[in-house]
Structure formats: C-alpha cells, structure tokens
Motif scaffolding. Structure first.
Motif, short mmCIF file in Angstrom:
data_model
loop_
_atom_site.label_atom_id
_atom_site.label_comp_id
_atom_site.label_asym_id
_atom_site.label_seq_id
_atom_site.Cartn_x
_atom_site.Cartn_y
_atom_site.Cartn_z
N UNK A 172 0.83 -1.20 0.00
CA UNK A 172 0.00 0.00 0.00
C UNK A 172 0.87 1.26 0.00
N UNK A 173 1.95 1.25 0.74
CA UNK A 173 2.86 2.39 0.75
C UNK A 173 3.52 2.59 -0.61
N UNK A 174 3.82 1.49 -1.29
CA UNK A 174 4.39 1.59 -2.64
C UNK A 174 3.36 2.21 -3.59
N UNK A 175 2.08 1.86 -3.42
CA UNK A 175 1.03 2.45 -4.24
C UNK A 175 0.94 3.95 -4.01
N UNK A 176 1.07 4.36 -2.77
CA UNK A 176 1.02 5.79 -2.44
C UNK A 176 2.21 6.51 -3.06
N UNK A 177 3.38 5.89 -2.98
CA UNK A 177 4.58 6.49 -3.59
C UNK A 177 4.38 6.65 -5.09
N UNK A 178 3.80 5.65 -5.74
CA UNK A 178 3.56 5.71 -7.18
C UNK A 178 2.63 6.86 -7.53
N UNK A 179 1.60 7.06 -6.69
CA UNK A 179 0.62 8.13 -6.96
C UNK A 179 1.20 9.51 -6.74
N UNK A 180 2.15 9.64 -5.81
CA UNK A 180 2.61 10.96 -5.40
C UNK A 180 3.89 11.42 -6.08
N UNK A 181 4.58 10.53 -6.77
CA UNK A 181 5.95 10.83 -7.20
C UNK A 181 6.02 11.99 -8.19
N UNK A 182 4.98 12.21 -8.98
CA UNK A 182 5.03 13.28 -9.99
C UNK A 182 4.39 14.57 -9.50
N UNK A 183 4.01 14.64 -8.21
CA UNK A 183 3.42 15.86 -7.68
C UNK A 183 2.11 16.24 -8.34
N UNK A 184 1.10 15.34 -8.37
CA UNK A 184 -0.15 15.63 -9.06
C UNK A 184 -0.95 16.75 -8.40
N UNK A 185 -1.82 17.39 -9.17
CA UNK A 185 -2.68 18.43 -8.62
C UNK A 185 -3.85 17.84 -7.83
N UNK A 186 -4.29 16.64 -8.22
CA UNK A 186 -5.39 15.97 -7.53
C UNK A 186 -5.05 14.51 -7.31
N UNK A 187 -5.24 14.07 -6.07
CA UNK A 187 -5.03 12.67 -5.72
C UNK A 187 -6.38 12.06 -5.36
N UNK A 194 -6.21 1.50 4.48
CA UNK A 194 -6.93 0.32 4.95
C UNK A 194 -6.00 -0.79 5.40
N UNK A 195 -4.91 -1.03 4.66
CA UNK A 195 -4.03 -2.17 4.94
C UNK A 195 -2.93 -1.83 5.94
N UNK A 196 -2.96 -0.65 6.54
CA UNK A 196 -1.85 -0.21 7.38
C UNK A 196 -2.21 -0.28 8.86
N UNK A 197 -1.20 -0.58 9.69
CA UNK A 197 -1.45 -0.54 11.12
C UNK A 197 -1.53 0.91 11.57
N UNK A 198 -1.91 1.12 12.83
CA UNK A 198 -2.21 2.46 13.31
C UNK A 198 -1.01 3.40 13.19
N UNK A 199 0.18 2.89 13.53
CA UNK A 199 1.38 3.73 13.49
C UNK A 199 1.71 4.17 12.07
N UNK A 200 1.70 3.21 11.13
CA UNK A 200 2.00 3.53 9.74
C UNK A 200 0.89 4.38 9.14
N UNK A 201 -0.36 4.10 9.52
CA UNK A 201 -1.49 4.90 9.04
C UNK A 201 -1.29 6.37 9.39
N UNK A 202 -0.89 6.64 10.62
CA UNK A 202 -0.67 8.03 11.04
C UNK A 202 0.43 8.68 10.22
#
Length: 335
Positions: A172-187, A194-202
C-alpha cells in the motif's frame, strides 16, 4: 522528513490555492440496465481535501474511477466531469492518459491486484517519470527518495523486489509512492490506509497532509472510516445507493447531520460521537442497484420516512451555510 523539493518533481500546471480544479455534475453510470451512480455532483478546489463516505457498495470507489477514466468499457457514463475547464467525458483516451499520474493520480484500495506482479517495485513507482522522459538515473533517485518518504525500509534494495515480496502494508505504501511521485494536482485516494497498522497509518496521513500543504495538491479521500475522515477532510460528501445524500464542512456534517443516513453513520461509529464503547448499528440492508426503492433511496431504513418520501425523491438543497442535504425533513434531522 520533508517531501521531495520542487526540482525533483515532474512539472505540472501551476495551481493557485482555492482555484476550482474539478466539477462533477449529474454523473450517472449504468450497466446492463442497472444504474450504479445516479446524478452524482461534487466539486474540489486546489489545496482542499474532500472526503467521500458511505457504506460498502454506495458508489464511492466507482465515482473516483469514473473521474480518472478507469471504468470498464461496458459501463455507460453520462453527465459532466470538468477538469480545469476541460470536459473529460469528451476527451480522447490519449488526452485522459496524459492526465493520469501527472495531473490526476489514484491510490487504489487493493494494491495486490493493482500492482503488476511481473514488474519490480522500483520500475512501477517510476513509470510515470519515464513516460515524461526523465533520465533513468534521476528516476531511480526519485523512486528511492519517495519510497523512503512513505516508510519503506532500505529502499535502495527494495526497489528490486516484486510485489509478492512486500507485506500488505508495504504494498500500500508503494502504491502511495507511485501516486505521489510526480506531484499531481489531484489525488484520488481510495481507502489509502486500509491495509496499514495504526502507526504507519498516522505516518501516511501526515505525508498526505504534507503533500496538500507543500504541493498545493487536492485530494478526494474515499473512506468508510469516519474517524479518519474527521481528521483529514475539509469538506465531506455522503453517498448512499449511488447518490449524494449530504455535503458540507466536515466538522458541521459530523457534529450536526442534516440527513438521517449521515446521522445513522455517525451514531454507528463511537469514536466520532462519544469515544465510548457504545454504538448504534444501521438498521436494515443497504439498497442495491437492482432493488433501489422509489422516492428516497434511504426511506426503507429511515424512521422519519413518510408518504412524501415514497412518492417524491428529494434533491440536494441548501439547509444551512455551505450545507446541502437530499432530505424532505432535513431541518428536523439537524435540530
């Protein structure tokens, strides 16, 4: 840790805070004679986060996929999706592809089915940069930087791994990195934690907040978790049976709902209302495209339903400052 500086991101259209980015109006999606989305409308401005909440099957993920143009070809899409003044439903497939990943990106709910199992993680995360002609050495540097930012340990080594070698949370973190790497205007963030524990979620939520502040990115944050929505969203739209039931500032909507469905959702989540162990589950079963009732789609589960709710479908109307609700008795609900 801070986000990658501007010289490490793909250039996108300059956006002023508060500028209208996206306007969705009358969005209807149907397949095989069944209406899945029924006249959905929403707006998103630069720098804001719009939360989209509702039960499973309410149409949240379908709405985000319709916006980015990733629906099956068998589905019929009508209405309007305007991005920076451009009607996307009239755009060519090539035009929409050029927007994905650079101007508009998406964090999918299920990374195991969304990631390519035959491609290494580093190659997938950096794909949008390669498409924009960024040199390979620079792509690798940016990929490592972004993977580190989302909490992937030892990213220099991990870029060579395949998705099955990552845990669910790391995928899931890799998916987030993929979405954010180009600095999009809308995410478009579809249940991104959903798949992250509380610490990583925060940590991930903090990263997404940094993106909003530093890049001026807007987000459509899809979730069924009102506790998360209450912390990340400026405004919220509430979906039920493929339609928007209520819209408004998040704090106001969750504190004083104007629709019986929103009120029931809030009552079913103790942490949003009282932070006690007591909750009131929603009665009945959600309406489906095959058995959507006439009139108000929520009337079969609503204690306030009356004859008008059977005969006349309520439309979104103003019920307060910056508040809209599709309910005949909204004023009574919000007292």
């Amino acid at each position: 840790m801070t986000l990658p500086t501007s010289d490490t991101r793909v250039e996108t259209t300059v956006t002023e805070p508060g500028q209208r980015l996206l306007t969705v109006d009358g969005l209807t999606v149907s397949v095989g004679g069944l209406t899945l989305l029924d006249g959905v409308g929403l707006t998103i401005d630069a720098g804001e986060t719009l939360g989209l909440i509702g039960e499973t099957g309410s149409g949240k993920s379908l709405t985000s996929r319709a916006i980015i143009g990733l629906l099956p070809t068998a589905m019929d899409v009508t209405g309007s999706i305007v991005w920076r003044g451009q009607e996307l439903l009239a755009a060519s497939p090539a035009q929409r592809r050029r927007l994905r990943g650079t101007e508009i990106s998406m964090i999918f709910q299920d990374p195991m089915s969304s990631l390519n199992p035959t491609m290494r993680i580093g190659r997938q995360v950096g794909e949008v940069l390669r498409r924009r002609g960024v040199p390979s050495v620079e792509v690798q540097r940016r990929v490592i930087e972004m993977l580190e930012h989302v909490g992937i340990p030892d990213p220099e080594r991990r870029i060579g791994n395949y998705p099955h070698e990552f845990s669910g949370g790391m995928r899931q973190r890799a998916m987030i990195a993929m979405a954010m790497i180009a600095g999009p205007s809308l995410v478009l963030a579809d249940e991104p934690t959903t798949a992250l524990d509380v610490t990583v979620q925060a940590r991930v939520l903090e990263m997404l907040r940094q993106v909003r502040a530093e890049q001026g990115s807007a987000m459509l944050f899809v979730s069924h978790d009102l506790r998360v929505i209450s912390h990340v969203a400026d405004r919220v739209s509430v979906m039920y049976a493929g339609s928007i039931m209520e819209q408004g500032p998040t704090v106001e909507v969750l504190r004083r709902p104007a629709h019986p469905y929103t009120k029931a959702l809030v009552a079913s989540v103790p942490a949003v209302r009282t932070r006690t162990a007591i909750a009131d589950p929603l009665p009945g079963a959600p309406a489906t495209p095959a058995d959507r009732p006439t009139g108000c789609p929520f009337r079969t589960r609503c204690a306030l339903a009356h004859d008008r709710c059977v005969e006349e479908r309520p439309v979104l109307r103003i019920v307060g400052t910056d508040r809209l609700a599709a309910c005949h008795v909204a004023e009574e609900v919000s007292r």
